[in-house]
Design an enzyme around this catalytic site. Sequence first.
Site, PDB file in Angstrom:
ATOM      1  N   GLY A   1       0.824  -1.202   0.000  1.00 11.75           N
ATOM      2  CA  GLY A   1       0.000   0.000   0.000  1.00 11.75           C
ATOM      3  C   GLY A   1       0.858   1.252   0.000  1.00 11.75           C
ATOM      4  O   GLY A   1       1.899   1.301   0.660  1.00 11.75           O
TER       5      GLY A   1
ATOM      6  N   ARG B   1       0.487  -5.339  -6.374  1.00  9.94           N
ATOM      7  CA  ARG B   1       0.466  -6.626  -5.682  1.00  9.94           C
ATOM      8  C   ARG B   1       0.998  -7.674  -6.640  1.00  9.94           C
ATOM      9  O   ARG B   1       0.627  -7.716  -7.813  1.00  9.94           O
ATOM     10  CB  ARG B   1      -0.967  -6.976  -5.255  1.00  9.94           C
ATOM     11  CG  ARG B   1      -1.653  -5.901  -4.416  1.00  9.94           C
ATOM     12  CD  ARG B   1      -1.056  -5.779  -3.037  1.00  9.94           C
ATOM     13  NE  ARG B   1      -1.782  -4.805  -2.201  1.00  9.94           N
ATOM     14  CZ  ARG B   1      -1.413  -4.452  -0.988  1.00  9.94           C
ATOM     15  NH1 ARG B   1      -0.335  -4.987  -0.444  1.00  9.94           N
ATOM     16  NH2 ARG B   1      -2.105  -3.566  -0.309  1.00  9.94           N
TER      17      ARG B   1
ATOM     18  N   ASP C   1       5.226  -5.143   5.937  1.00  5.23           N
ATOM     19  CA  ASP C   1       5.769  -6.460   6.267  1.00  5.23           C
ATOM     20  C   ASP C   1       5.789  -7.418   5.080  1.00  5.23           C
ATOM     21  O   ASP C   1       6.707  -8.222   4.939  1.00  5.23           O
ATOM     22  CB  ASP C   1       5.030  -7.072   7.466  1.00  5.23           C
ATOM     23  CG  ASP C   1       3.535  -7.224   7.230  1.00  5.23           C
ATOM     24  OD1 ASP C   1       3.036  -6.767   6.177  1.00  5.23           O
ATOM     25  OD2 ASP C   1       2.864  -7.802   8.089  1.00  5.23           O
TER      26      ASP C   1
ATOM     27  N   ASP D   1       2.684  -0.563  11.811  1.00  2.00           N
ATOM     28  CA  ASP D   1       2.615  -1.914  12.374  1.00  2.00           C
ATOM     29  C   ASP D   1       3.880  -2.734  12.152  1.00  2.00           C
ATOM     30  O   ASP D   1       3.843  -3.967  12.176  1.00  2.00           O
ATOM     31  CB  ASP D   1       1.411  -2.665  11.793  1.00  2.00           C
ATOM     32  CG  ASP D   1       1.470  -2.822  10.280  1.00  2.00           C
ATOM     33  OD1 ASP D   1       2.359  -2.210   9.644  1.00  2.00           O
ATOM     34  OD2 ASP D   1       0.630  -3.553   9.721  1.00  2.00           O
TER      35      ASP D   1
ATOM     36  N   ARG E   1      -5.311  -2.184   9.478  1.00  2.00           N
ATOM     37  CA  ARG E   1      -5.243  -3.651   9.423  1.00  2.00           C
ATOM     38  C   ARG E   1      -5.387  -4.222  10.828  1.00  2.00           C
ATOM     39  O   ARG E   1      -6.358  -3.933  11.515  1.00  2.00           O
ATOM     40  CB  ARG E   1      -3.939  -4.100   8.754  1.00  2.00           C
ATOM     41  CG  ARG E   1      -3.796  -3.694   7.315  1.00  2.00           C
ATOM     42  CD  ARG E   1      -2.761  -4.493   6.574  1.00  2.00           C
ATOM     43  NE  ARG E   1      -1.478  -4.506   7.251  1.00  2.00           N
ATOM     44  CZ  ARG E   1      -0.478  -5.318   6.939  1.00  2.00           C
ATOM     45  NH1 ARG E   1      -0.615  -6.199   5.971  1.00  2.00           N
ATOM     46  NH2 ARG E   1       0.664  -5.261   7.586  1.00  2.00           N
TER      47      ARG E   1
END
Length: 319
Positions: free
Chosen positions: A11, A72, A103, A129, A171
């Site tokens: 993203g 993606r 990640d 995150d 998320r």
Amino acid sequence: MKKIAVLTSGGDAPGMNAAIRAVVRKARFHGVEVVGVYHGFEGLYKGNFELLDLGAVGGIIQRGGTKLYSARFPEFKEDEYQLKAIENMREQGIEGLVVIGGDGSYRGAMQLTEKGFPCVGIPGTIDNDIAGTEYTIGFDTALNTVIDAIDKIRDTATSHENTFIVEVMGRAAGDIALWAGLAAGAESVLIPEEEYDLEEIIARLERGAARSKKHSIIIVAEGVMPGHKLAKILEEKTGIQIRVSVLGHIQRGGAPSAQDRVLAGRLGAKAVEVLLEGGSGRAVGIRNHTIVDYGLREAYEGNHKADLSLYTLSKELSI
């Protein structure tokens, strides 16, 4: 090293362009060429490369999104795609790779590292995150976007004496909801890291009504549940009509804040330094105001921890 590459993956996040600029200019300062890889790992596999000079990254520090685009590419989990990507880079004389993303992007970088190609990761995600770094590029900008939206929603909530639920991104992490809830004075905040108590939320609404408070803001992180689902539950239990605002992808856009621009510059420069010093399989981050590097695997296998003292404070201040 004489030539490295840089890509953005996953993203988009405000500040990615500032990080690209920092990588290019820091490398050029040391006499190292930089190749931009378009469309993330897909571009790495397809050889979608462009040599970036100083002018190529001029005028992008203030732009949201990513100049190099993102895509993606789940096929990159397979060895044949990774080996082709390494072959493409070596054919171009590329000796190291900087990966800007979250990640999932880090996992791709680690797979290349394990096959002998040096990689360094820069944390670019609004979700904040990534384990091992206190802040990620894009988080501060997204947070300010959310706060601005909540302030506007509160104007309407006050005028019409409404209760609003605002659903935010993140998320499985609650940092955006947590920080925004505290900064915007929300009456209740729901985050994945803490169990929520519906009766407590209802009690807060009732206490507010008892002291003639006519409006309330409840912030829910997407990792807890959809805002419309929470609204239905609360309406059934209280009889109060609740309106819902899902902020969605507006949180990922916009010019990066000063904090994100500075963080991107510092992390981009550090990533280049790590590569030039022979580092591989490393991630860069910030801890206690200091830029650090650490194991890439730790960054995506470690557990990100929300600052629950902020959660407690938010509850105390919203009595």
